[in-house]
Write a protein that holds these residues in place. Structure first.
Motif, mmCIF file in Angstrom:
data_model
loop_
_atom_site.group_PDB
_atom_site.id
_atom_site.type_symbol
_atom_site.label_atom_id
_atom_site.label_comp_id
_atom_site.label_asym_id
_atom_site.label_seq_id
_atom_site.Cartn_x
_atom_site.Cartn_y
_atom_site.Cartn_z
ATOM 1 N N GLY A 1 7.995 5.357 62.643
ATOM 2 C CA GLY A 1 7.693 3.939 62.919
ATOM 3 C C GLY A 1 7.249 3.514 63.949
ATOM 4 O O GLY A 1 7.244 2.348 64.358
ATOM 5 N N GLU A 2 6.834 3.686 64.841
ATOM 6 C CA GLU A 2 6.865 3.627 66.426
ATOM 7 C C GLU A 2 5.053 3.969 66.643
ATOM 8 O O GLU A 2 4.901 4.854 66.474
ATOM 9 C CB GLU A 2 7.159 4.817 67.094
ATOM 10 C CG GLU A 2 8.994 4.163 67.639
ATOM 11 C CD GLU A 2 9.779 4.658 68.778
ATOM 12 O OE1 GLU A 2 9.258 5.190 69.802
ATOM 13 O OE2 GLU A 2 11.131 4.975 68.718
ATOM 14 N N ASP A 3 4.411 2.913 66.958
ATOM 15 C CA ASP A 3 3.035 3.009 67.183
ATOM 16 C C ASP A 3 2.904 3.719 68.848
ATOM 17 O O ASP A 3 3.285 3.598 69.919
ATOM 18 C CB ASP A 3 2.112 1.916 66.774
ATOM 19 C CG ASP A 3 1.669 0.724 66.521
ATOM 20 O OD1 ASP A 3 1.995 1.958 65.270
ATOM 21 O OD2 ASP A 3 1.740 -0.193 66.201
ATOM 22 N N GLN A 4 2.116 4.958 68.768
ATOM 23 C CA GLN A 4 1.742 5.664 70.052
ATOM 24 C C GLN A 4 0.020 5.509 70.259
ATOM 25 O O GLN A 4 -0.132 5.861 69.838
ATOM 26 C CB GLN A 4 2.668 7.135 69.565
ATOM 27 C CG GLN A 4 4.493 6.102 70.100
ATOM 28 C CD GLN A 4 5.157 7.726 69.694
ATOM 29 O OE1 GLN A 4 5.603 7.906 68.533
ATOM 30 N NE2 GLN A 4 5.570 8.757 70.616
ATOM 31 N N LYS A 5 0.027 6.312 71.591
ATOM 32 C CA LYS A 5 -1.256 6.158 71.466
ATOM 33 C C LYS A 5 -1.124 7.328 71.843
ATOM 34 O O LYS A 5 -0.841 8.633 72.720
ATOM 35 C CB LYS A 5 -1.380 5.964 73.333
ATOM 36 C CG LYS A 5 -1.879 4.783 73.703
ATOM 37 C CD LYS A 5 -1.601 3.540 74.967
ATOM 38 C CE LYS A 5 -1.503 2.383 74.779
ATOM 39 N NZ LYS A 5 -2.144 2.145 76.490
ATOM 40 N N LYS B 1 -1.083 8.243 54.074
ATOM 41 C CA LYS B 1 -1.746 6.641 54.742
ATOM 42 C C LYS B 1 -2.652 7.170 55.733
ATOM 43 O O LYS B 1 -3.143 7.991 56.014
ATOM 44 C CB LYS B 1 -0.018 6.965 55.553
ATOM 45 C CG LYS B 1 -0.678 5.630 56.796
ATOM 46 C CD LYS B 1 0.644 5.384 57.325
ATOM 47 C CE LYS B 1 0.560 3.536 58.259
ATOM 48 N NZ LYS B 1 1.031 3.864 59.321
ATOM 49 N N LYS B 2 -3.214 6.141 55.755
ATOM 50 C CA LYS B 2 -4.353 5.696 56.387
ATOM 51 C C LYS B 2 -4.135 5.909 57.713
ATOM 52 O O LYS B 2 -3.510 5.023 57.604
ATOM 53 C CB LYS B 2 -5.989 5.238 55.694
ATOM 54 C CG LYS B 2 -6.701 5.273 56.852
ATOM 55 C CD LYS B 2 -8.543 4.766 56.819
ATOM 56 C CE LYS B 2 -8.119 3.137 56.445
ATOM 57 N NZ LYS B 2 -8.980 2.285 56.357
ATOM 58 N N VAL B 3 -4.101 6.668 58.827
ATOM 59 C CA VAL B 3 -3.856 6.290 60.415
ATOM 60 C C VAL B 3 -4.661 6.120 61.272
ATOM 61 O O VAL B 3 -4.859 5.035 62.350
ATOM 62 C CB VAL B 3 -2.760 7.751 60.131
ATOM 63 C CG1 VAL B 3 -1.638 7.299 59.909
ATOM 64 C CG2 VAL B 3 -3.799 8.851 60.792
ATOM 65 N N SER C 1 -6.381 6.201 70.726
ATOM 66 C CA SER C 1 -5.956 5.658 69.296
ATOM 67 C C SER C 1 -4.668 5.934 69.869
ATOM 68 O O SER C 1 -3.264 5.813 69.798
ATOM 69 C CB SER C 1 -5.985 7.156 67.826
ATOM 70 O OG SER C 1 -5.313 8.546 68.809
ATOM 71 N N LEU C 2 -4.549 4.557 68.122
ATOM 72 C CA LEU C 2 -3.212 3.937 68.044
ATOM 73 C C LEU C 2 -2.243 4.727 67.408
ATOM 74 O O LEU C 2 -3.162 3.732 65.759
ATOM 75 C CB LEU C 2 -2.771 2.562 68.473
ATOM 76 C CG LEU C 2 -1.914 1.632 69.040
ATOM 77 C CD1 LEU C 2 -0.655 2.527 69.787
ATOM 78 C CD2 LEU C 2 -1.324 0.719 68.889
#
Length: 141
Positions: free
Chosen positions: A57-61, A90-92, A111-112
């Motif tokens: 659940g965390e956006d990361q680079k 899921k499309k990430v 990317s994120l």
């Protein structure tokens, strides 16, 4: 005494080699390799990104890297994630084009990304609509 110890060591090694995998061991996570000055996670000489830990659940680079012929690296990038146990997809990531060489790779892109739940995820990359490679990751709570 030495013969007795060596015998037990041999029995132990054979038993470990033939032991069935438990459920957690069945999900493999890609290995790491060195590219430039960075440690990468993925398939050496093909696809990878700078090693980092995934948390659900965390956006990361993540900095993706690709090795290949220029014709393979031309086009948009799509990364689809599939949870190994649940089959959830899921499309990430989706970008129009890759950037040039970086860290010994022929192309790269920052990317994120975020994965919704813990477990083993397969990240399938498609460039120009064609399958390019997969990076397998473990996501933590």
């Amino acid at each position: 005494m030495k013969k007795f110890s060596l015998l037990w060591l041999l029995i132990f090694l054979v038993a470990c080699q033939n032991a069935p995998l438990n459920q957690e061991d069945k999900g493999t996570v890609d290995g790491t390799f060195k590219a430039g000055s960075y440690k990468m996670l993925g398939d050496k000489g093909r696809i990878g990104f700078i090693e980092s830990t995934f948390y659900a659940g965390e956006d990361q680079k993540y900095m993706w890297h690709f090795w290949g012929e220029s014709s393979e690296l031309d086009g948009s990038l799509l990364v689809k994630a599939t949870h190994e146990k649940t089959g959830q997809e899921k499309k990430v990531l989706q970008v129009d084009a890759l950037s040039g060489p970086n860290n010994t790779a022929d192309a790269h892109i920052p990317s994120l990304m975020s994965l919704p739940e813990s477990g083993i995820w397969l990240l399938d990359a498609y460039i120009g609509g064609d399958y390019f490679g997969t990076v397998t990751v473990k996501v933590y709570e």
